[in-house]
Motif scaffolding. Sequence first.
Motif, PDB file in Angstrom:
ATOM      1  N   UNK A 246       0.800  -1.216   0.000  1.00 27.30           N
ATOM      2  CA  UNK A 246       0.000   0.000   0.000  1.00 27.30           C
ATOM      3  C   UNK A 246       0.843   1.282   0.000  1.00 27.30           C
ATOM      4  N   UNK A 247       2.163   1.150  -0.131  1.00 31.43           N
ATOM      5  CA  UNK A 247       2.986   2.348  -0.348  1.00 31.43           C
ATOM      6  C   UNK A 247       2.857   2.821  -1.794  1.00 31.43           C
ATOM      7  N   UNK A 248       2.319   1.956  -2.656  1.00 27.18           N
ATOM      8  CA  UNK A 248       2.028   2.296  -4.055  1.00 27.18           C
ATOM      9  C   UNK A 248       0.550   2.686  -4.142  1.00 27.18           C
ATOM     10  N   UNK A 249       0.141   3.433  -5.165  1.00 25.97           N
ATOM     11  CA  UNK A 249      -1.296   3.558  -5.414  1.00 25.97           C
ATOM     12  C   UNK A 249      -1.837   2.148  -5.690  1.00 25.97           C
ATOM     13  N   UNK A 250      -2.943   1.782  -5.057  1.00 25.88           N
ATOM     14  CA  UNK A 250      -3.361   0.386  -5.100  1.00 25.88           C
ATOM     15  C   UNK A 250      -4.876   0.243  -5.135  1.00 25.88           C
ATOM     16  N   UNK A 251      -5.305  -0.957  -5.557  1.00 33.34           N
ATOM     17  CA  UNK A 251      -6.690  -1.409  -5.447  1.00 33.34           C
ATOM     18  C   UNK A 251      -6.629  -2.880  -5.046  1.00 33.34           C
ATOM     19  N   UNK A 252      -7.430  -3.261  -4.068  1.00 31.51           N
ATOM     20  CA  UNK A 252      -7.445  -4.647  -3.612  1.00 31.51           C
ATOM     21  C   UNK A 252      -8.375  -5.459  -4.507  1.00 31.51           C
ATOM     22  N   UNK A 253      -7.852  -6.550  -5.068  1.00 28.37           N
ATOM     23  CA  UNK A 253      -8.624  -7.405  -5.966  1.00 28.37           C
ATOM     24  C   UNK A 253      -9.226  -8.596  -5.232  1.00 28.37           C
ATOM     25  N   UNK A 254      -8.513  -9.133  -4.258  1.00 31.11           N
ATOM     26  CA  UNK A 254      -8.987 -10.258  -3.450  1.00 31.11           C
ATOM     27  C   UNK A 254      -8.186 -10.256  -2.151  1.00 31.11           C
ATOM     28  N   UNK A 255      -8.398 -11.260  -1.317  1.00 32.38           N
ATOM     29  CA  UNK A 255      -7.699 -11.300  -0.030  1.00 32.38           C
ATOM     30  C   UNK A 255      -6.188 -11.220  -0.173  1.00 32.38           C
ATOM     31  N   UNK A 256      -5.650 -11.804  -1.242  1.00 35.86           N
ATOM     32  CA  UNK A 256      -4.194 -11.845  -1.392  1.00 35.86           C
ATOM     33  C   UNK A 256      -3.726 -11.343  -2.754  1.00 35.86           C
ATOM     34  N   UNK A 257      -4.506 -10.462  -3.367  1.00 34.57           N
ATOM     35  CA  UNK A 257      -4.135  -9.894  -4.671  1.00 34.57           C
ATOM     36  C   UNK A 257      -4.437  -8.400  -4.705  1.00 34.57           C
ATOM     37  N   UNK A 258      -3.469  -7.646  -5.182  1.00 38.30           N
ATOM     38  CA  UNK A 258      -3.609  -6.200  -5.317  1.00 38.30           C
ATOM     39  C   UNK A 258      -3.168  -5.781  -6.707  1.00 38.30           C
ATOM     40  N   UNK A 259      -3.793  -4.741  -7.232  1.00 37.69           N
ATOM     41  CA  UNK A 259      -3.282  -4.051  -8.412  1.00 37.69           C
ATOM     42  C   UNK A 259      -2.593  -2.801  -7.882  1.00 37.69           C
ATOM     43  N   UNK A 260      -1.402  -2.513  -8.390  1.00 39.25           N
ATOM     44  CA  UNK A 260      -0.681  -1.311  -7.976  1.00 39.25           C
ATOM     45  C   UNK A 260      -0.276  -0.532  -9.224  1.00 39.25           C
ATOM     46  N   UNK A 261      -0.103   0.768  -9.065  1.00 38.63           N
ATOM     47  CA  UNK A 261       0.406   1.613 -10.146  1.00 38.63           C
ATOM     48  C   UNK A 261       1.817   2.034  -9.766  1.00 38.63           C
ATOM     49  N   UNK A 262       2.751   1.857 -10.697  1.00 36.35           N
ATOM     50  CA  UNK A 262       4.145   2.184 -10.408  1.00 36.35           C
ATOM     51  C   UNK A 262       4.937   2.346 -11.697  1.00 36.35           C
ATOM     52  N   UNK A 263       5.993   3.104 -11.621  1.00 29.10           N
ATOM     53  CA  UNK A 263       6.924   3.182 -12.744  1.00 29.10           C
ATOM     54  C   UNK A 263       8.090   2.215 -12.542  1.00 29.10           C
ATOM     55  N   UNK A 264       8.105   1.503 -11.413  1.00 28.91           N
ATOM     56  CA  UNK A 264       9.139   0.500 -11.140  1.00 28.91           C
ATOM     57  C   UNK A 264       8.905  -0.744 -12.000  1.00 28.91           C
ATOM     58  N   UNK A 265       9.947  -1.520 -12.207  1.00 26.87           N
ATOM     59  CA  UNK A 265       9.827  -2.792 -12.918  1.00 26.87           C
ATOM     60  C   UNK A 265       9.221  -3.836 -11.969  1.00 26.87           C
ATOM     61  N   UNK A 266       8.670  -4.923 -12.516  1.00 22.07           N
ATOM     62  CA  UNK A 266       8.200  -6.000 -11.642  1.00 22.07           C
ATOM     63  C   UNK A 266       9.304  -6.519 -10.724  1.00 22.07           C
ATOM     64  N   UNK A 267      10.527  -6.623 -11.222  1.00 25.36           N
ATOM     65  CA  UNK A 267      11.646  -7.101 -10.399  1.00 25.36           C
ATOM     66  C   UNK A 267      11.927  -6.147  -9.242  1.00 25.36           C
ATOM     67  N   UNK A 268      11.842  -4.849  -9.488  1.00 27.59           N
ATOM     68  CA  UNK A 268      12.077  -3.868  -8.417  1.00 27.59           C
ATOM     69  C   UNK A 268      10.978  -3.930  -7.361  1.00 27.59           C
ATOM     70  N   UNK A 269       9.735  -4.101  -7.792  1.00 26.99           N
ATOM     71  CA  UNK A 269       8.631  -4.233  -6.835  1.00 26.99           C
ATOM     72  C   UNK A 269       8.816  -5.499  -6.011  1.00 26.99           C
ATOM     73  N   UNK A 270       9.163  -6.611  -6.667  1.00 25.23           N
ATOM     74  CA  UNK A 270       9.406  -7.859  -5.949  1.00 25.23           C
ATOM     75  C   UNK A 270      10.523  -7.685  -4.926  1.00 25.23           C
ATOM     76  N   UNK A 271      11.597  -7.042  -5.315  1.00 22.71           N
ATOM     77  CA  UNK A 271      12.712  -6.805  -4.393  1.00 22.71           C
ATOM     78  C   UNK A 271      12.262  -5.984  -3.183  1.00 22.71           C
TER      79      UNK A 271
END
Length: 90
Positions: free
Chosen positions: A25-50
């Motif tokens: 939730x440090x990113x702009x986000x929307x909760x899709x389910x109990x364990x899934x979120x959509x986030x908006x970011x200019x970071x790469x997927x690898x950077x978000x994972x890290x």
Amino acid sequence: MAVMLVTYDLYQPGQNYPRLIKAIQTYPWARLSDTSYAIATSDSPAAVLEHLRPYVSDATNLYVLSLRKPYAGYGPEAVNDWLEESHRAG
């Protein structure tokens, strides 16, 4: 900004990973389910994972995937609106 899907599994019953959720939730986000979120970011997927990986155990699956149009889904209107607006902003 790109829209990403962040999804994880809970392998320990009853555990809700409050620190992981707070980090998501440090990113702009929307909760899709109990364990899934959509986030908006200019970071790469690898950077978000890290960024998120320190908040889960080795027994937890954690994925960060790019969401691109076309996509399909059924859910709350507020989430659908957030996805549309985030894609327009990107």
